[in-house]
Design a protein around this motif. Structure first.
Motif, short mmCIF file in Angstrom:
data_model
loop_
_atom_site.label_atom_id
_atom_site.label_comp_id
_atom_site.label_asym_id
_atom_site.label_seq_id
_atom_site.Cartn_x
_atom_site.Cartn_y
_atom_site.Cartn_z
N PRO A 192 0.80 -1.23 0.00
CA PRO A 192 0.00 0.00 0.00
C PRO A 192 0.83 1.28 0.00
O PRO A 192 0.32 2.34 -0.30
CB PRO A 192 -0.83 -0.11 1.27
N HIS A 193 2.12 1.18 0.31
CA HIS A 193 2.95 2.37 0.39
C HIS A 193 3.83 2.59 -0.84
O HIS A 193 4.51 3.60 -0.94
CB HIS A 193 3.83 2.31 1.64
N VAL A 194 3.81 1.64 -1.76
CA VAL A 194 4.65 1.75 -2.95
C VAL A 194 3.76 1.80 -4.19
O VAL A 194 3.07 0.84 -4.50
CB VAL A 194 5.62 0.53 -3.06
N VAL A 195 3.76 2.94 -4.83
CA VAL A 195 2.99 3.10 -6.05
C VAL A 195 3.88 2.68 -7.21
O VAL A 195 4.80 3.38 -7.58
CB VAL A 195 2.50 4.55 -6.22
N ASP A 196 3.58 1.51 -7.74
CA ASP A 196 4.38 0.95 -8.83
C ASP A 196 3.48 0.81 -10.05
O ASP A 196 2.58 -0.03 -10.07
CB ASP A 196 4.93 -0.41 -8.40
N MET A 197 3.70 1.64 -11.04
CA MET A 197 2.84 1.65 -12.22
C MET A 197 2.93 0.37 -13.05
O MET A 197 2.10 0.15 -13.92
CB MET A 197 3.14 2.88 -13.09
N SER A 198 3.87 -0.51 -12.74
CA SER A 198 3.93 -1.78 -13.46
C SER A 198 2.74 -2.67 -13.10
O SER A 198 2.53 -3.70 -13.73
CB SER A 198 5.25 -2.51 -13.18
N LEU A 222 -7.18 -0.54 -6.83
CA LEU A 222 -5.92 0.22 -6.73
C LEU A 222 -6.07 1.42 -5.81
O LEU A 222 -5.22 1.68 -4.96
CB LEU A 222 -5.46 0.69 -8.12
N LEU A 223 -7.14 2.16 -5.98
CA LEU A 223 -7.34 3.36 -5.15
C LEU A 223 -7.55 3.01 -3.69
O LEU A 223 -7.16 3.78 -2.80
CB LEU A 223 -8.51 4.19 -5.68
N GLU A 224 -8.17 1.88 -3.41
CA GLU A 224 -8.38 1.45 -2.03
C GLU A 224 -7.11 0.89 -1.40
O GLU A 224 -6.97 0.90 -0.19
CB GLU A 224 -9.49 0.39 -1.97
N THR A 225 -6.21 0.39 -2.24
CA THR A 225 -5.00 -0.26 -1.73
C THR A 225 -3.84 0.72 -1.58
O THR A 225 -3.21 0.79 -0.53
CB THR A 225 -4.58 -1.41 -2.66
N TRP A 226 -3.53 1.45 -2.63
CA TRP A 226 -2.39 2.36 -2.60
C TRP A 226 -2.67 3.56 -1.73
O TRP A 226 -3.75 4.14 -1.78
CB TRP A 226 -2.08 2.86 -4.00
#
Length: 170
Positions: free
Chosen positions: A37-43, A102-106
């Motif tokens: 949840p703390h790492v936004v990885d666009m992959s 994604l929005l709920e997790t990141w």
């Protein structure tokens, strides 16, 4: 789109269409459960290929349910080519489910890199659903899914397999 997201938060009996959209959300919840949840990885967008088969089944079932809701006749649909970038209702639901998870997790510190895409997707979904409900638009169906009248849509269920989540119909 807010109605769709509210639906996903309400327990209890569902119509087959509502159930199909919920299975779609559940697929993404399971598939993206390991996100940090703390790492936004666009992959993470590359992960969609791993569940392409169950997602394709889900979108088709959702599109078939919509066709039945609209009366299951040819005048209610516009056939589009299989490579047309215009999304069907089922494809929109799958994209919204993906973005919702994604929005709920990141939890990025400075804004969210996908929020604008999510809002644009929401506006498109709202426009399509409003057009269908008011009779001012016709449902988009891909040639591969067939022209109405179509057979009664199958019920679906998400199962776990050794290769990951799968969708079964009955």
């Amino acid at each position: 789109m807010s109605r769709l997201q509210q639906l996903w938060n309400v327990p209890g009996p569902r119509s087959d269409l509502e159930r199909a959209t919920h299975v779609c959300l559940t697929l993404w919840c399971h598939h993206l459960a390991d996100l940090d949840p703390h790492v936004v990885d666009m992959s993470v967008f590359d992960r969609r290929d791993a569940v392409r088969e169950p997602t394709t089944t889900l979108t088709r079932v959702i599109d078939d349910e919509v066709t039945w809701q609209l009366g299951n006749h040819p005048d209610a649909v516009t056939m589009i080519t299989d490579d047309d970038p215009t999304p069907t209702v089922g494809e929109l639901v799958a994209q919204i489910a993906f973005y919702t998870v994604l929005l709920e997790t990141w939890r990025p510190v400075h804004g969210h890199p996908i929020s604008e895409d999510f809002l644009a997707l929401g506006h498109l979904y709202d426009s399509v659903i409003t057009g269908l409900n008011t009779g001012h638009a016709r449902q988009h169906r891909r040639h591969a899914t067939g022209t109405p009248p179509i057979a009664r849509p199958a019920r679906i269920r998400l199962i776990a397999t050794d290769k990951g989540p799968a969708v079964i119909t009955w």
